[in-house]
Design a protein around this motif. Structure first.
Motif, PDB file in Angstrom:
ATOM      1  N   SER A  82       1.963   7.641   7.086  1.00 59.62           N
ATOM      2  CA  SER A  82       2.312   6.374   6.438  1.00 59.62           C
ATOM      3  C   SER A  82       1.090   5.516   6.095  1.00 59.62           C
ATOM      4  N   ASN A  83       0.014   5.634   6.843  1.00 60.49           N
ATOM      5  CA  ASN A  83      -1.164   4.805   6.578  1.00 60.49           C
ATOM      6  C   ASN A  83      -2.276   5.568   5.867  1.00 60.49           C
ATOM      7  N   ILE A  84      -1.960   6.755   5.381  1.00 61.21           N
ATOM      8  CA  ILE A  84      -2.970   7.597   4.739  1.00 61.21           C
ATOM      9  C   ILE A  84      -2.683   7.673   3.236  1.00 61.21           C
ATOM     10  N   PRO A  85      -3.698   7.500   2.393  1.00 60.00           N
ATOM     11  CA  PRO A  85      -3.470   7.667   0.946  1.00 60.00           C
ATOM     12  C   PRO A  85      -2.871   9.038   0.655  1.00 60.00           C
ATOM     13  N   LYS A  86      -1.862   9.069  -0.197  1.00 53.32           N
ATOM     14  CA  LYS A  86      -1.187  10.336  -0.503  1.00 53.32           C
ATOM     15  C   LYS A  86      -1.823  11.079  -1.666  1.00 53.32           C
ATOM     16  N   ILE A  87      -2.621  10.381  -2.457  1.00 54.50           N
ATOM     17  CA  ILE A  87      -3.223  11.005  -3.627  1.00 54.50           C
ATOM     18  C   ILE A  87      -4.748  10.894  -3.547  1.00 54.50           C
ATOM     19  N   PHE A  88      -5.394  12.034  -3.739  1.00 64.46           N
ATOM     20  CA  PHE A  88      -6.855  12.104  -3.734  1.00 64.46           C
ATOM     21  C   PHE A  88      -7.327  12.610  -5.089  1.00 64.46           C
ATOM     22  N   LEU A  89      -8.404  12.017  -5.550  1.00 58.97           N
ATOM     23  CA  LEU A  89      -9.123  12.523  -6.702  1.00 58.97           C
ATOM     24  C   LEU A  89     -10.507  12.877  -6.161  1.00 58.97           C
ATOM     25  N   ALA A  90     -10.533  13.927  -5.328  1.00 65.89           N
ATOM     26  CA  ALA A  90     -11.676  14.295  -4.483  1.00 65.89           C
ATOM     27  C   ALA A  90     -11.851  13.270  -3.366  1.00 65.89           C
ATOM     28  N   LEU A  91     -11.766  11.985  -3.718  1.00 65.78           N
ATOM     29  CA  LEU A  91     -11.794  10.896  -2.745  1.00 65.78           C
ATOM     30  C   LEU A  91     -10.427  10.202  -2.737  1.00 65.78           C
ATOM     31  N   PRO A  92     -10.075   9.519  -1.637  1.00 67.12           N
ATOM     32  CA  PRO A  92      -8.748   8.892  -1.559  1.00 67.12           C
ATOM     33  C   PRO A  92      -8.583   7.718  -2.521  1.00 67.12           C
ATOM     34  N   GLU A  94      -6.820   4.418  -2.609  1.00 66.36           N
ATOM     35  CA  GLU A  94      -6.310   3.611  -1.500  1.00 66.36           C
ATOM     36  C   GLU A  94      -4.942   2.972  -1.758  1.00 66.36           C
ATOM     37  N   GLY A  95      -4.550   2.819  -2.998  1.00 66.74           N
ATOM     38  CA  GLY A  95      -3.266   2.185  -3.271  1.00 66.74           C
ATOM     39  C   GLY A  95      -2.085   3.134  -3.229  1.00 66.74           C
ATOM     40  N   THR A  96      -2.276   4.343  -2.679  1.00 63.13           N
ATOM     41  CA  THR A  96      -1.210   5.351  -2.703  1.00 63.13           C
ATOM     42  C   THR A  96      -0.653   5.659  -1.310  1.00 63.13           C
ATOM     43  N   HIS A  97      -1.062   4.908  -0.288  1.00 62.55           N
ATOM     44  CA  HIS A  97      -0.627   5.212   1.076  1.00 62.55           C
ATOM     45  C   HIS A  97       0.870   4.992   1.284  1.00 62.55           C
ATOM     46  N   ASP A  98       1.476   4.109   0.480  1.00 62.93           N
ATOM     47  CA  ASP A  98       2.891   3.789   0.684  1.00 62.93           C
ATOM     48  C   ASP A  98       3.829   4.628  -0.186  1.00 62.93           C
ATOM     49  N   LEU A  99       3.308   5.630  -0.879  1.00 70.68           N
ATOM     50  CA  LEU A  99       4.184   6.548  -1.608  1.00 70.68           C
ATOM     51  C   LEU A  99       4.938   7.420  -0.613  1.00 70.68           C
ATOM     52  N   ASN A 117      -6.814   2.646  -7.849  1.00 65.40           N
ATOM     53  CA  ASN A 117      -5.929   2.517  -6.690  1.00 65.40           C
ATOM     54  C   ASN A 117      -4.630   3.293  -6.911  1.00 65.40           C
ATOM     55  N   GLY A 118      -4.657   4.205  -7.868  1.00 71.00           N
ATOM     56  CA  GLY A 118      -3.504   5.027  -8.178  1.00 71.00           C
ATOM     57  C   GLY A 118      -3.803   5.875  -9.404  1.00 71.00           C
ATOM     58  N   ILE A 119      -2.789   6.614  -9.852  1.00 69.10           N
ATOM     59  CA  ILE A 119      -2.929   7.406 -11.077  1.00 69.10           C
ATOM     60  C   ILE A 119      -1.830   6.989 -12.044  1.00 69.10           C
ATOM     61  N   VAL A 120      -2.056   7.213 -13.328  1.00 70.73           N
ATOM     62  CA  VAL A 120      -1.090   6.752 -14.324  1.00 70.73           C
ATOM     63  C   VAL A 120       0.174   7.624 -14.255  1.00 70.73           C
ATOM     64  N   LEU A 121       1.259   7.003 -13.792  1.00 75.74           N
ATOM     65  CA  LEU A 121       2.568   7.655 -13.684  1.00 75.74           C
ATOM     66  C   LEU A 121       3.643   6.719 -14.227  1.00 75.74           C
ATOM     67  N   SER A 122       3.310   5.992 -15.258  1.00 79.13           N
ATOM     68  CA  SER A 122       4.196   4.965 -15.795  1.00 79.13           C
ATOM     69  C   SER A 122       5.255   5.578 -16.703  1.00 79.13           C
ATOM     70  N   LYS A 123       6.032   4.704 -17.336  1.00 81.91           N
ATOM     71  CA  LYS A 123       7.058   5.156 -18.274  1.00 81.91           C
ATOM     72  C   LYS A 123       6.473   5.492 -19.649  1.00 81.91           C
ATOM     73  N   PHE A 164      13.353  10.431   2.966  1.00 86.63           N
ATOM     74  CA  PHE A 164      12.420   9.734   2.076  1.00 86.63           C
ATOM     75  C   PHE A 164      12.853   8.284   1.930  1.00 86.63           C
ATOM     76  N   SER A 165      11.893   7.400   1.700  1.00 87.15           N
ATOM     77  CA  SER A 165      12.198   5.988   1.483  1.00 87.15           C
ATOM     78  C   SER A 165      12.121   5.659  -0.005  1.00 87.15           C
ATOM     79  N   GLU A 166      12.552   4.454  -0.330  1.00 93.61           N
ATOM     80  CA  GLU A 166      12.499   4.000  -1.722  1.00 93.61           C
ATOM     81  C   GLU A 166      11.045   3.930  -2.199  1.00 93.61           C
ATOM     82  N   PRO A 167      10.785   4.287  -3.452  1.00 93.08           N
ATOM     83  CA  PRO A 167       9.408   4.186  -3.962  1.00 93.08           C
ATOM     84  C   PRO A 167       8.963   2.735  -4.040  1.00 93.08           C
ATOM     85  N   PRO A 168       7.687   2.472  -3.784  1.00 94.88           N
ATOM     86  CA  PRO A 168       7.181   1.095  -3.886  1.00 94.88           C
ATOM     87  C   PRO A 168       7.094   0.656  -5.342  1.00 94.88           C
ATOM     88  N   LYS A 169       7.077  -0.650  -5.540  1.00 99.06           N
ATOM     89  CA  LYS A 169       6.928  -1.204  -6.881  1.00 99.06           C
ATOM     90  C   LYS A 169       5.442  -1.284  -7.239  1.00 99.06           C
TER      91      LYS A 169
END
Length: 208
Positions: A82-92, A94-99, A117-123, A164-169
């Motif tokens: 829960s406190n670890i970034p879920k997405i790495f781009l070689a390096l973590p 940081e805004g992905t720990h709550d996914l 602090n994330g990757i583009v996954l928008s609409k 699984f929990s609800e995705p963060p906003k």
């Protein structure tokens, strides 16, 4: 996790609050494309901490996933991410720990947002968004493959992976798409032998 995803770096040393901390890869077992890595965390004047990770990559070496567990009495128990970034781009990132993901996903080809602090996954219907979404879906398929290959008699409470929990906003996240891929992975895991009974292991779909 940085050292886990880098086959060249075997040791990382840093100083935090005046204390020297080392991360050392002590074992790296390879079977097919599945790595079982053991990493020692050594802090001055403190007991050694051992981290165990299972890492699986895709055929093109563009993508890797990691699962972390701790060993207790010859059994492996999933560790809290829960406190670890879920997405790495070689390096973590940081805004992905709550996914709400049960794994860590690494790819050098992810397209990050400007703030990294994330990757583009928008609409948005762009090439970068499509690329990132494809990698996330591929990573979750690798997760099913990884779970299906584990020796069940050595793993504990794998059925908790179905929670699984609800995705963060987030501005960069299409939450409806994220819910859809989580539902898809749950459906796939429903057919994997995860639940231990007195008669052996069965898929959750057979235990309802």
């Amino acid at each position: 996790y940085v050292i886990s995803f880098n086959p060249i770096i075997k040791t990382i040393s840093l100083v935090k609050d005046g204390q020297k901390i080392q991360f050392i890869t002590t074992n790296d077992y390879l079977s097919d494309k599945l790595h079982h890595k053991i990493i020692d965390q050594i802090i001055e004047n403190k007991p050694k901490i051992q981290h165990e990770l299972w890492i699986l990559g895709d055929e093109d070496n563009r993508l890797e996933i990691a699962l972390k567990a701790r060993q207790v009495d010859n059994k492996y128990i999933m560790e809290d991410l829960s406190n670890i970034p879920k997405i790495f781009l070689a390096l973590p990132l940081e805004g992905t720990h709550d996914l709400s993901l049960p794994i860590i996903i690494n790819s050098k080809t992810f397209v990050p947002v400007k703030e990294r602090n994330g990757i583009v996954l928008s609409k948005s219907n762009t090439e970068d968004v499509s690329h990132n979404k494809h990698l996330i879906k591929e990573a979750l398929d690798l997760f099913v493959k990884l779970i299906s290959s584990l020796p069940l008699d050595q793993w504990y409470d794998l059925h908790n992976l179905l929670v699984f929990s609800e995705p963060p906003k987030k501005d960069w996240l299409d939450d409806e798409w994220f819910k859809d891929i989580l539902n898809d992975i749950i459906n796939k895991l429903m057919d994997v032998n995860l639940v231990k009974t007195i008669n052996g292991y069965f898929p959750p779909s057979n235990c309802q």
